[in-house]
Design a protein around this motif. Structure first.
Motif, PDB file in Angstrom:
ATOM      1  N   ILE A  11      73.640 -48.352  13.899  1.00  0.00           N
ATOM      2  CA  ILE A  11      73.879 -48.773  15.279  1.00  0.00           C
ATOM      3  C   ILE A  11      74.717 -50.044  15.297  1.00  0.00           C
ATOM      4  CG2 ILE A  11      72.727 -49.742  17.320  1.00  0.00           C
ATOM      5  CD1 ILE A  11      70.573 -47.634  16.941  1.00  0.00           C
ATOM      6  N   GLY A  12      74.487 -50.930  14.333  1.00  0.00           N
ATOM      7  CA  GLY A  12      75.254 -52.169  14.242  1.00  0.00           C
ATOM      8  C   GLY A  12      76.733 -51.925  14.024  1.00  0.00           C
ATOM      9  N   LEU A  13      77.077 -50.888  13.260  1.00  0.00           N
ATOM     10  CA  LEU A  13      78.489 -50.562  13.068  1.00  0.00           C
ATOM     11  C   LEU A  13      79.152 -50.217  14.400  1.00  0.00           C
ATOM     12  CD1 LEU A  13      78.252 -48.365   9.862  1.00  0.00           C
ATOM     13  CD2 LEU A  13      79.268 -50.625  10.050  1.00  0.00           C
ATOM     14  N   ARG A  57      62.922 -49.687  20.533  1.00  0.00           N
ATOM     15  CA  ARG A  57      62.913 -48.799  19.367  1.00  0.00           C
ATOM     16  C   ARG A  57      62.699 -47.346  19.747  1.00  0.00           C
ATOM     17  NH1 ARG A  57      59.509 -52.641  15.239  1.00  0.00           N
ATOM     18  NH2 ARG A  57      60.904 -54.395  15.480  1.00  0.00           N
ATOM     19  N   ASP A  58      62.254 -47.096  20.972  1.00  0.00           N
ATOM     20  CA  ASP A  58      62.001 -45.725  21.397  1.00  0.00           C
ATOM     21  C   ASP A  58      63.195 -45.090  22.093  1.00  0.00           C
ATOM     22  OD1 ASP A  58      59.459 -45.918  20.392  1.00  0.00           O
ATOM     23  OD2 ASP A  58      58.589 -46.538  22.295  1.00  0.00           O
ATOM     24  N   SER A  59      64.214 -45.851  22.395  1.00  0.00           N
ATOM     25  CA  SER A  59      65.346 -45.336  23.146  1.00  0.00           C
ATOM     26  C   SER A  59      66.654 -45.721  22.458  1.00  0.00           C
ATOM     27  CB  SER A  59      65.324 -45.903  24.567  1.00  0.00           C
ATOM     28  OG  SER A  59      66.489 -45.519  25.249  1.00  0.00           O
ATOM     29  N   THR A  60      67.477 -44.726  22.198  1.00  0.00           N
ATOM     30  CA  THR A  60      68.725 -44.993  21.501  1.00  0.00           C
ATOM     31  C   THR A  60      69.683 -45.808  22.348  1.00  0.00           C
ATOM     32  OG1 THR A  60      68.475 -42.958  20.265  1.00  0.00           O
ATOM     33  CG2 THR A  60      70.663 -43.927  20.316  1.00  0.00           C
ATOM     34  N   TRP A  61      69.830 -45.490  23.633  1.00  0.00           N
ATOM     35  CA  TRP A  61      70.797 -46.233  24.452  1.00  0.00           C
ATOM     36  C   TRP A  61      70.366 -47.683  24.599  1.00  0.00           C
ATOM     37  CZ3 TRP A  61      69.913 -48.750  29.005  1.00  0.00           C
ATOM     38  CH2 TRP A  61      68.735 -48.454  29.689  1.00  0.00           C
ATOM     39  N   GLN A  62      69.069 -47.951  24.662  1.00  0.00           N
ATOM     40  CA  GLN A  62      68.615 -49.336  24.736  1.00  0.00           C
ATOM     41  C   GLN A  62      68.873 -50.063  23.418  1.00  0.00           C
ATOM     42  OE1 GLN A  62      64.537 -48.925  25.874  1.00  0.00           O
ATOM     43  NE2 GLN A  62      65.004 -49.061  28.067  1.00  0.00           N
ATOM     44  N   ALA A  63      68.744 -49.363  22.313  1.00  0.00           N
ATOM     45  CA  ALA A  63      69.030 -49.960  21.011  1.00  0.00           C
ATOM     46  C   ALA A  63      70.512 -50.309  20.903  1.00  0.00           C
ATOM     47  CB  ALA A  63      68.617 -49.004  19.896  1.00  0.00           C
ATOM     48  N   TYR A  64      71.378 -49.406  21.350  1.00  0.00           N
ATOM     49  CA  TYR A  64      72.816 -49.702  21.343  1.00  0.00           C
ATOM     50  C   TYR A  64      73.138 -50.875  22.246  1.00  0.00           C
ATOM     51  CZ  TYR A  64      74.251 -45.642  18.628  1.00  0.00           C
ATOM     52  OH  TYR A  64      74.445 -44.740  17.621  1.00  0.00           O
ATOM     53  N   ALA A  65      72.514 -50.928  23.415  1.00  0.00           N
ATOM     54  CA  ALA A  65      72.761 -52.036  24.348  1.00  0.00           C
ATOM     55  C   ALA A  65      72.293 -53.358  23.748  1.00  0.00           C
ATOM     56  CB  ALA A  65      72.055 -51.767  25.673  1.00  0.00           C
ATOM     57  N   ALA A  66      71.119 -53.380  23.137  1.00  0.00           N
ATOM     58  CA  ALA A  66      70.602 -54.607  22.537  1.00  0.00           C
ATOM     59  C   ALA A  66      71.473 -55.050  21.363  1.00  0.00           C
ATOM     60  CB  ALA A  66      69.160 -54.393  22.085  1.00  0.00           C
ATOM     61  N   ALA A  67      71.888 -54.113  20.530  1.00  0.00           N
ATOM     62  CA  ALA A  67      72.737 -54.442  19.388  1.00  0.00           C
ATOM     63  C   ALA A  67      74.106 -54.921  19.840  1.00  0.00           C
ATOM     64  CB  ALA A  67      72.874 -53.241  18.472  1.00  0.00           C
TER      65      ALA A  67
END
Length: 86
Positions: A11-13, A57-67
């Motif tokens: 996700i960081g990439l 950690r349960d949601s991909t779009w939230q993980a992308y937004a946070a990263a």
């Protein structure tokens, strides 16, 4: 969904590339440094969001937004420090 550290690194990439799109400009390190900021931003999001009471950690779009937010903040700090050094 991000599964552990490896998922957050991937996700960081993407977050680093998105950070470069959000904040275009000439950086001394270019896209490589921005991608590294994305990875570091993703790892910070992985560890800091639970401390803030957010469960991304349960949601991909939230993980992308946070990263991506982490990458943008780190890129902004980097630019501020590098401008002062020059």
């Amino acid at each position: 969904m991000p599964n552990g550290i490896l998922g957050w690194l991937l996700i960081g990439l993407v977050a680093g590339a998105l950070g470069k799109l959000i904040m275009p400009g000439r950086d001394p390190g270019g896209i490589i440094v921005t991608i590294l900021f994305g990875i570091v931003g993703a790892l910070l999001a992985f560890y800091l969001t639970p401390l803030l009471g957010l469960e991304v950690r349960d949601s991909t779009w939230q993980a992308y937004a946070a990263a991506t937010a982490g990458a943008v903040v780190l890129l902004l700090l980097y630019r501020t420090i590098m401008v002062r050094r020059i």
